[in-house]
Design a protein around this motif. Structure first.
Motif, mmCIF file in Angstrom:
data_model
loop_
_atom_site.group_PDB
_atom_site.id
_atom_site.type_symbol
_atom_site.label_atom_id
_atom_site.label_comp_id
_atom_site.label_asym_id
_atom_site.label_seq_id
_atom_site.Cartn_x
_atom_site.Cartn_y
_atom_site.Cartn_z
ATOM 1 N N ASN A 126 56.494 6.266 -36.581
ATOM 2 C CA ASN A 126 57.185 5.589 -35.412
ATOM 3 C C ASN A 126 57.734 4.307 -35.944
ATOM 4 O O ASN A 126 57.267 3.878 -36.187
ATOM 5 C CB ASN A 126 56.033 5.643 -34.541
ATOM 6 N N HIS A 127 59.309 4.687 -35.434
ATOM 7 C CA HIS A 127 59.780 3.504 -35.506
ATOM 8 C C HIS A 127 60.542 2.919 -34.304
ATOM 9 O O HIS A 127 60.820 3.912 -33.592
ATOM 10 C CB HIS A 127 61.028 2.541 -36.568
ATOM 11 N N GLY A 128 61.509 2.297 -34.183
ATOM 12 C CA GLY A 128 62.028 1.763 -32.869
ATOM 13 C C GLY A 128 63.132 0.598 -33.606
ATOM 14 O O GLY A 128 63.455 0.431 -34.413
ATOM 15 N N VAL A 161 67.271 -3.718 -35.822
ATOM 16 C CA VAL A 161 65.669 -4.455 -35.631
ATOM 17 C C VAL A 161 65.069 -3.044 -35.724
ATOM 18 O O VAL A 161 65.442 -2.207 -34.633
ATOM 19 C CB VAL A 161 65.760 -5.729 -35.398
ATOM 20 N N CYS A 162 63.964 -2.373 -36.391
ATOM 21 C CA CYS A 162 62.840 -2.457 -36.103
ATOM 22 C C CYS A 162 62.057 -3.014 -34.905
ATOM 23 O O CYS A 162 61.116 -3.921 -35.297
ATOM 24 C CB CYS A 162 62.092 -2.036 -37.161
ATOM 25 N N ASN A 163 61.927 -2.047 -34.189
ATOM 26 C CA ASN A 163 61.153 -2.879 -33.069
ATOM 27 C C ASN A 163 59.519 -2.151 -32.435
ATOM 28 O O ASN A 163 59.136 -2.404 -31.308
ATOM 29 C CB ASN A 163 61.777 -3.251 -31.648
ATOM 30 N N GLU A 164 59.247 -1.143 -33.512
ATOM 31 C CA GLU A 164 57.716 -0.572 -33.987
ATOM 32 C C GLU A 164 57.441 -0.835 -34.580
ATOM 33 O O GLU A 164 57.643 -0.635 -36.159
ATOM 34 C CB GLU A 164 57.932 0.619 -33.239
ATOM 35 N N PHE A 165 55.767 -1.785 -34.932
ATOM 36 C CA PHE A 165 55.603 -1.772 -35.897
ATOM 37 C C PHE A 165 55.269 -1.069 -36.946
ATOM 38 O O PHE A 165 54.513 0.224 -36.685
ATOM 39 C CB PHE A 165 53.898 -3.138 -35.547
ATOM 40 N N CYS A 166 55.636 -1.102 -38.013
ATOM 41 C CA CYS A 166 55.755 0.259 -38.887
ATOM 42 C C CYS A 166 54.950 0.397 -39.828
ATOM 43 O O CYS A 166 55.263 1.159 -41.176
ATOM 44 C CB CYS A 166 56.551 1.053 -39.466
ATOM 45 N N GLY A 167 54.509 -0.629 -40.950
ATOM 46 C CA GLY A 167 53.745 -0.927 -41.689
ATOM 47 C C GLY A 167 53.977 -2.772 -42.166
ATOM 48 O O GLY A 167 54.880 -3.359 -41.677
ATOM 49 N N ASN A 169 56.461 -4.426 -44.174
ATOM 50 C CA ASN A 169 57.207 -4.297 -44.439
ATOM 51 C C ASN A 169 58.359 -4.772 -43.367
ATOM 52 O O ASN A 169 59.561 -3.901 -43.489
ATOM 53 C CB ASN A 169 58.514 -4.456 -45.812
ATOM 54 N N HIS A 170 57.362 -4.348 -42.275
ATOM 55 C CA HIS A 170 57.801 -3.825 -40.750
ATOM 56 C C HIS A 170 59.117 -4.828 -40.710
ATOM 57 O O HIS A 170 60.129 -4.926 -40.254
ATOM 58 C CB HIS A 170 56.498 -3.680 -39.528
ATOM 59 N N HIS A 171 59.148 -6.012 -41.340
ATOM 60 C CA HIS A 171 59.746 -7.072 -40.621
ATOM 61 C C HIS A 171 60.865 -7.678 -41.528
ATOM 62 O O HIS A 171 61.712 -8.206 -41.053
ATOM 63 C CB HIS A 171 58.947 -8.714 -40.433
ATOM 64 N N LEU A 172 60.981 -6.267 -42.894
ATOM 65 C CA LEU A 172 62.137 -6.878 -43.252
ATOM 66 C C LEU A 172 63.328 -5.030 -42.981
ATOM 67 O O LEU A 172 64.258 -5.028 -43.431
ATOM 68 C CB LEU A 172 61.955 -6.576 -44.729
ATOM 69 N N MET A 173 62.582 -4.658 -42.209
ATOM 70 C CA MET A 173 63.311 -3.489 -42.021
ATOM 71 C C MET A 173 64.692 -3.421 -41.139
ATOM 72 O O MET A 173 64.557 -3.745 -39.516
ATOM 73 C CB MET A 173 62.387 -2.543 -40.942
ATOM 74 N N ILE A 174 66.140 -4.284 -41.800
ATOM 75 C CA ILE A 174 67.383 -4.821 -40.450
ATOM 76 C C ILE A 174 68.236 -3.990 -41.115
ATOM 77 O O ILE A 174 68.672 -3.388 -42.684
ATOM 78 C CB ILE A 174 67.027 -6.327 -41.000
HETATM 79 CU CU CU Z 1 60.120 0.896 -38.710
#
Ligand code: CU
Length: 181
Positions: A126-128, A161-167, A169-174
């Motif tokens: 699940n991503h956002g 940006v990904c606004n669903e915590f997904c692991g 490196n979530h914060h790098l998902m841009i």
């Molecule tokens: Cu994500």
């Protein structure tokens, strides 16, 4: 003696409680009525609010969605940026954005005032989808193709940006969407 011991299932002896005061009853009633109003607002806003996205939701096998995205990239690829394909699809077309731990692919180059059908899905968890700085937020779930009818009305550089915590490196998902004239 055992009978004098307190426990959670044996109430203490005598009148240990005081009756509910008038003020408290009044506020409980007000809070309860307010709960009912808010509850009724949910379906009301769903029908009348006008804030619902124009989504067409369908099921899709994640592997199939990855294939569709790859085909889309092949068809309209115009370049590369940081190792990610840059894709410039023709106005009116179906466009694809794949979420995967931990990136968004491809980079989309869109035309201002052209209409597209943006397909969002995930290859894994699940991503956002969060469009920055515009406040658009959509859940991106594996197994579901969420298609939004979009018409970019301003030129500029947007970030996804990904606004669903997904692991880890979530914060790098841009990701990136560019809107041009
Ligand atoms: Cu994500």
């Amino acid at each position: 003696m055992a009978s004098e011991l307190h426990s959670a299932i044996v109430s203490p002896k005598g009148v240990w409680w005081s009756p509910v005061g008038t003020q408290e009853k009044r506020w409980i009633t007000i809070a309860f009525i307010w709960c009912l109003i808010l509850f009724a607002m949910m379906p009301f806003w769903h029908m009348k609010g006008g804030q619902n996205p124009t989504g067409i939701r369908s099921k899709v096998d994640p592997i199939e969605f990855v294939k569709r995205t790859d085909r889309f990239i092949q068809d309209y690829k115009v370049g590369e940026e940081n190792g990610f394909p840059v894709v410039a699809p023709p106005p009116g077309s179906d466009i694809y954005l794949l979420a995967r731990m931990w990136n968004w692919s491809p980079v989309l180059k869109l035309k201002k005032n052209a209409e597209y059908t943006l397909h969002l899905s995930s290859a894994d968890v699940n991503h956002g989808f969060g469009l920055f700085p515009i406040n658009v937020n959509v859940q991106v779930l594996p197994g579901y193709d969420y298609a939004l009818r979009v018409t970019p009305n301003e030129t500029g550089d947007l970030r996804v940006v990904c606004n669903e915590f997904c692991g880890i490196n979530h914060h790098l998902m841009i990701g990136k969407i560019v809107v041009e004239d």
